[in-house]
Design a protein around this motif. Structure first.
Motif, PDB file in Angstrom:
ATOM      1  N   ARG A  15       4.973  -4.866   4.900  1.00 22.88           N
ATOM      2  CA  ARG A  15       6.044  -3.876   4.661  1.00 22.88           C
ATOM      3  C   ARG A  15       7.217  -4.322   3.863  1.00 22.88           C
ATOM      4  NH1 ARG A  15       5.447  -0.640  10.385  1.00 22.88           N
ATOM      5  NH2 ARG A  15       3.323   0.234  10.105  1.00 22.88           N
ATOM      6  N   SER A  16       7.651  -5.301   4.451  1.00 23.74           N
ATOM      7  CA  SER A  16       8.995  -6.074   3.782  1.00 23.74           C
ATOM      8  C   SER A  16       8.730  -6.783   2.393  1.00 23.74           C
ATOM      9  CB  SER A  16       9.105  -7.170   4.787  1.00 23.74           C
ATOM     10  OG  SER A  16      10.507  -7.950   4.091  1.00 23.74           O
ATOM     11  N   ARG A  17       7.672  -7.164   2.208  1.00 25.98           N
ATOM     12  CA  ARG A  17       7.523  -7.715   0.823  1.00 25.98           C
ATOM     13  C   ARG A  17       7.009  -6.561  -0.184  1.00 25.98           C
ATOM     14  NH1 ARG A  17       3.441 -12.495   1.058  1.00 25.98           N
ATOM     15  NH2 ARG A  17       3.441 -12.349  -1.103  1.00 25.98           N
ATOM     16  N   THR A  18       6.460  -5.531   0.096  1.00 28.18           N
ATOM     17  CA  THR A  18       6.241  -4.397  -0.596  1.00 28.18           C
ATOM     18  C   THR A  18       7.584  -3.639  -0.747  1.00 28.18           C
ATOM     19  OG1 THR A  18       5.404  -3.079   1.179  1.00 28.18           O
ATOM     20  CG2 THR A  18       3.535  -4.172  -0.210  1.00 28.18           C
ATOM     21  N   GLN A  19       8.244  -3.597   0.069  1.00 24.85           N
ATOM     22  CA  GLN A  19       9.564  -2.653  -0.001  1.00 24.85           C
ATOM     23  C   GLN A  19      10.421  -3.310  -1.012  1.00 24.85           C
ATOM     24  OE1 GLN A  19      11.088  -2.204   3.943  1.00 24.85           O
ATOM     25  NE2 GLN A  19       9.513  -0.575   4.369  1.00 24.85           N
ATOM     26  N   GLU A  20      10.407  -4.872  -1.110  1.00 25.65           N
ATOM     27  CA  GLU A  20      11.297  -5.692  -1.979  1.00 25.65           C
ATOM     28  C   GLU A  20      10.998  -5.655  -3.323  1.00 25.65           C
ATOM     29  OE1 GLU A  20      11.216  -9.341  -0.332  1.00 25.65           O
ATOM     30  OE2 GLU A  20      12.354  -8.770   1.412  1.00 25.65           O
ATOM     31  N   ARG A  37       5.412  -2.001  -8.208  1.00 23.86           N
ATOM     32  CA  ARG A  37       4.494  -1.568  -6.975  1.00 23.86           C
ATOM     33  C   ARG A  37       3.433  -0.846  -7.172  1.00 23.86           C
ATOM     34  NH1 ARG A  37       8.903   1.260  -3.300  1.00 23.86           N
ATOM     35  NH2 ARG A  37       9.760  -0.629  -3.430  1.00 23.86           N
TER      36      ARG A  37
END
Length: 222
Positions: free
Chosen positions: A136-141, A147
């Motif tokens: 979640r963290s890496r995709t939100q960044e 994306r």
């Protein structure tokens, strides 16, 4: 009509729950059923995890209508789920379907040996939680233009392909075990190997994965 008489209502409920979870990941899921005597094995392959999931079900008695030796058939998971009668502890075997490729490549029945190095259950669950949080963290960044499905899949493969501890078991196998209800509180998992196969076994079901991938040439087709 082939009727399966399950050992009790609990077995029927667990079978229904397993089928429901498979259908959550693939509405068109198929399962391969193998039974002999009073033991039934249900095999499925949730596409999100790229593993084989195996749920063992106890039968009260062998099935009816002349199938008193063995049963081996691939059927629709949805149709099988619809036929489960939890109060009567029965299920009706649907008509056979053309099996997906994975249904012809199953783990060996015997010859499994224990593999050391599997972390404790709490550590396994924490590992899955950390993987989900990292994804979640890496995709939100990611910037919106990056994306893409390709990039999300790449990040997911990187995280879930990592080895569990000092074993060769990929973390995605543990993720699958938790998502399918196999890694419950109080369950003591064990790691086994046979040839190219690894198997994460718990009292509620098993996750099997090939170290070389399901498409490798040294498969055993049954």
């Amino acid at each position: 009509m082939t009727v399966l008489h399950l050992a009790d209502e609990g077995e029927a409920a667990d079978l229904a729950a397993f089928l429901s979870r498979l259908l959550h990941y693939d509405r068109g899921a198929a399962v391969r059923l193998q039974a002999a005597g009073t033991a039934l094995a249900v095999f499925g392959r949730p596409p999100s995890f790229e593993v084989l999931a195996i749920r063992a079900v106890r039968l009260a008695k062998p099935y009816e209508n002349g199938l008193d030796v063995t049963l081996d058939v691939t059927v629709s998971a949805g149709e099988l789920l619809e036929s489960v009668d939890e109060s009567a502890a029965t299920a009706v075997v649907p008509e056979a379907v053309t099996g997906p490729p994975w249904a012809g490549v199953l783990p060996p029945r015997g010859g499994w040996q224990p593999v050391p190095g599997l972390p404790a259950p709490d550590a396994l669950r924490a590992m899955v939680g950390a993987g989900i949080a990292e994804f979640r963290s890496r995709t939100q960044e990611l910037a919106p233009e990056r994306r893409t499905r390709t990039e999300l899949d790449r990040i997911g493969r990187e995280i879930w392909s990592r080895a569990v501890g000092d074993t060769h078991l990929p973390v995605r196998a543990v993720h699958a075990a938790q998502s399918l209800g196999f890694l419950r509180a109080g369950a003591e998992p064990a790691l086994l190997s046979c040839g190219a196969w690894l198997r994460l076994r718990t009292p509620y079901g098993s996750i099997a994965v090939r170290r070389a991938g399901l498409g490798a040439l040294d498969v055993s087709v049954r």
